[in-house]
Design a protein around this motif. Structure first.
Motif, mmCIF file in Angstrom:
data_model
loop_
_atom_site.group_PDB
_atom_site.id
_atom_site.type_symbol
_atom_site.label_atom_id
_atom_site.label_comp_id
_atom_site.label_asym_id
_atom_site.label_seq_id
_atom_site.Cartn_x
_atom_site.Cartn_y
_atom_site.Cartn_z
ATOM 1 N N VAL A 182 0.856 -1.059 0.109
ATOM 2 C CA VAL A 182 0.128 0.067 -0.040
ATOM 3 C C VAL A 182 0.837 1.152 -0.087
ATOM 4 O O VAL A 182 0.430 2.239 -0.739
ATOM 5 N N ARG A 183 2.033 1.133 0.784
ATOM 6 C CA ARG A 183 2.938 2.466 0.902
ATOM 7 C C ARG A 183 3.583 2.799 -0.469
ATOM 8 O O ARG A 183 3.894 3.825 -0.767
ATOM 9 N N ARG A 184 3.838 1.650 -1.215
ATOM 10 C CA ARG A 184 4.192 2.084 -2.645
ATOM 11 C C ARG A 184 3.275 2.824 -3.759
ATOM 12 O O ARG A 184 3.648 3.641 -4.416
ATOM 13 N N TYR A 185 2.122 2.812 -3.122
ATOM 14 C CA TYR A 185 1.024 3.466 -3.889
ATOM 15 C C TYR A 185 0.572 4.976 -3.335
ATOM 16 O O TYR A 185 0.729 5.690 -3.797
ATOM 17 N N ILE A 186 0.591 4.901 -1.737
ATOM 18 C CA ILE A 186 0.508 6.170 -1.077
ATOM 19 C C ILE A 186 1.564 6.162 0.008
ATOM 20 O O ILE A 186 1.497 5.633 0.971
ATOM 21 N N PRO A 187 2.902 6.716 -0.240
ATOM 22 C CA PRO A 187 4.026 6.655 0.760
ATOM 23 C C PRO A 187 3.637 7.805 2.012
ATOM 24 O O PRO A 187 4.171 7.539 3.063
ATOM 25 N N SER A 188 2.819 8.664 1.892
ATOM 26 C CA SER A 188 2.765 9.622 2.865
ATOM 27 C C SER A 188 1.793 9.195 4.050
ATOM 28 O O SER A 188 0.845 8.726 3.964
ATOM 29 N N LEU A 189 2.323 9.158 5.225
ATOM 30 C CA LEU A 189 1.799 8.748 6.580
ATOM 31 C C LEU A 189 0.848 9.809 6.934
ATOM 32 O O LEU A 189 -0.372 9.400 7.465
ATOM 33 N N ASP A 190 0.620 11.048 6.478
ATOM 34 C CA ASP A 190 -0.485 11.909 6.434
ATOM 35 C C ASP A 190 -1.560 11.728 5.495
ATOM 36 O O ASP A 190 -2.775 12.120 5.639
ATOM 37 N N GLU A 191 -1.301 11.271 4.199
ATOM 38 C CA GLU A 191 -2.294 11.149 3.377
ATOM 39 C C GLU A 191 -3.001 10.073 3.694
ATOM 40 O O GLU A 191 -4.326 10.105 3.540
ATOM 41 N N LEU A 192 -2.436 8.816 4.102
ATOM 42 C CA LEU A 192 -3.284 7.630 4.508
ATOM 43 C C LEU A 192 -2.754 7.116 5.784
ATOM 44 O O LEU A 192 -1.636 6.841 5.980
ATOM 45 N N VAL A 193 -3.578 7.076 6.833
ATOM 46 C CA VAL A 193 -3.237 6.449 7.892
ATOM 47 C C VAL A 193 -3.538 5.308 8.290
ATOM 48 O O VAL A 193 -4.716 4.686 7.764
ATOM 49 N N ILE A 194 -2.633 4.442 8.697
ATOM 50 C CA ILE A 194 -2.785 2.906 8.590
ATOM 51 C C ILE A 194 -2.628 2.411 10.039
ATOM 52 O O ILE A 194 -1.621 2.685 10.623
ATOM 53 N N PHE A 195 -3.668 1.506 10.371
ATOM 54 C CA PHE A 195 -3.234 0.781 11.418
ATOM 55 C C PHE A 195 -3.017 -0.693 10.931
ATOM 56 O O PHE A 195 -3.808 -1.196 10.280
ATOM 57 N N ALA A 196 -2.128 -1.475 11.629
ATOM 58 C CA ALA A 196 -1.960 -2.786 11.265
ATOM 59 C C ALA A 196 -1.654 -3.638 12.283
ATOM 60 O O ALA A 196 -0.883 -3.251 13.143
ATOM 61 N N ALA A 227 7.511 -1.038 8.110
ATOM 62 C CA ALA A 227 6.763 -0.858 6.654
ATOM 63 C C ALA A 227 5.918 0.176 6.404
ATOM 64 O O ALA A 227 5.773 0.307 5.231
ATOM 65 N N GLY A 228 5.668 1.097 7.282
ATOM 66 C CA GLY A 228 4.860 2.041 7.138
ATOM 67 C C GLY A 228 3.564 2.378 7.690
ATOM 68 O O GLY A 228 2.852 3.366 7.356
ATOM 69 N N ALA A 229 3.273 1.497 8.660
ATOM 70 C CA ALA A 229 2.025 1.761 9.653
ATOM 71 C C ALA A 229 2.261 2.922 10.383
ATOM 72 O O ALA A 229 3.246 3.205 10.991
ATOM 73 N N ASN A 230 1.100 3.812 10.657
ATOM 74 C CA ASN A 230 1.226 4.755 11.508
ATOM 75 C C ASN A 230 0.987 4.385 12.972
ATOM 76 O O ASN A 230 1.813 4.816 13.997
ATOM 77 N N PHE A 231 0.173 3.246 13.067
ATOM 78 C CA PHE A 231 -0.241 2.756 14.430
ATOM 79 C C PHE A 231 -0.433 1.114 14.220
ATOM 80 O O PHE A 231 -0.608 0.662 13.116
ATOM 81 N N ALA A 232 0.255 0.324 15.059
ATOM 82 C CA ALA A 232 0.497 -1.148 15.048
ATOM 83 C C ALA A 232 0.357 -1.853 16.466
ATOM 84 O O ALA A 232 0.671 -1.178 17.519
ATOM 85 N N SER A 233 0.333 -3.085 16.454
ATOM 86 C CA SER A 233 0.291 -3.827 17.386
ATOM 87 C C SER A 233 1.428 -5.024 17.438
ATOM 88 O O SER A 233 1.882 -5.289 16.317
#
Length: 284
Positions: free
Chosen positions: A189-203, A216-222
């Protein structure tokens, strides 16, 4: 005579002091009779010999469900109260012809029961969310296209996970049931949308490789402490981000306080909110 088990039974494990309740998903005969398990409200996947299991009695189940429901309700009410306060504050400052839009969510999950649980929470929180049922091993190949189709503000990549019981190298991604799939999905997903502000990811899920997911590029994770996380924790994180103003940085401490699991289960980095105001209101 040993206890008889069937798929769908609710059970607990003797060897773990009955810490988590599971549903039996499958029963294997070899090399010894073994059940494949999923947590009924914790995002953990496990297997156990049948002789390590006990069936949960109706009284035990009712008591557990009542206690957990009360706990979840407290956090939901806290989130709803926070969202309402944020909206009231915004509307006081807004002109009559303006409108508000919280962040939109695309939630990927491997568990149908959890999808139903999370959808109910999203609706109560007033969050526009699309939920998709996708097994962990198919998420890397399917999620990037869904992101392109739905263009969410917030992406949740979750399901079940666990560390191997006797695995000592916690940095090795191969010592986790599904962390490698979550990591690969985030990377694609980050290859498509690299910005952490444009797309927020929890994984992530229970005991996931937290450091690998953030890398890998998650904003929030466990899970920083390799502990269990509750099925609704991703929803509570989404609520905090969705209702924080686009000009404001979400404080990680505030995000963690909004989850059931807390800092041992969830972590992340500074992230811009996704709450927007606009004008004028549509006439039709």
């Amino acid at each position: 005579m040993s206890e008889a088990f069937e798929v769908g039974d609710i059970v607990a494990r003797r060897s773990y002091n009955f810490d988590v309740l599971f549903k039996i998903c499958a029963i294997l005969d070899k090399p010894v009779p073994t059940a494949l398990l999923k947590g009924i409200d914790m995002r953990v996947e496990a297997s156990a010999p049948l002789d390590d299991l006990i069936k949960v009695t109706p009284d035990m189940m009712n008591r557990y469900t009542r206690e957990m429901s009360m706990k979840c309700e407290r956090y939901l009410r806290k989130c709803i109260s926070g969202s309402a306060a944020r909206m009231r504050s915004a509307f006081r400052a807004m002109r009559a012809d303006t409108f508000a839009r919280p962040g939109r969510v695309l939630h990927i999950d491997s568990d149908e029961d959890y999808i139903d649980m999370c959808m109910g929470a999203y609706k109560r929180l007033g969050i526009d969310a699309v939920l998709k049922l996708i097994p962990e091993n198919r998420q890397p190949d399917t999620v990037p296209a869904l992101v392109k189709d739905y263009l969410p503000d917030i992406l949740v990549i979750t399901g079940h996970d666990a560390m191997g019981k006797n695995k000592k190298n916690i940095a090795d991604i191969n010592n986790y049931r599904n962390s490698n799939y979550f990591v690969e999905t985030v990377e694609r997903v980050r290859r498509y949308i690299p910005s952490l502000d444009e797309l927020v990811i929890f994984a992530g899920a229970c005991q996931s490789n937290y450091e690998a997911l953030l890398h890998a590029g998650a904003n929030f994770a466990s899970s920083p402490g390799r502990v269990m996380i509750h099925a609704l924790d991703p929803v509570f994180i989404c609520q905090k981000v969705a209702y924080t103003d686009i000009n404001t940085i979400v404080q990680v401490k505030d995000v963690l306080e909004s989850t059931i699991t807390g800092a041992q289960g969830i972590g992340g980095v500074q992230t811009r909110g996704k709450y927007r105001e606009g004008m004028p209101k549509g006439k039709y």
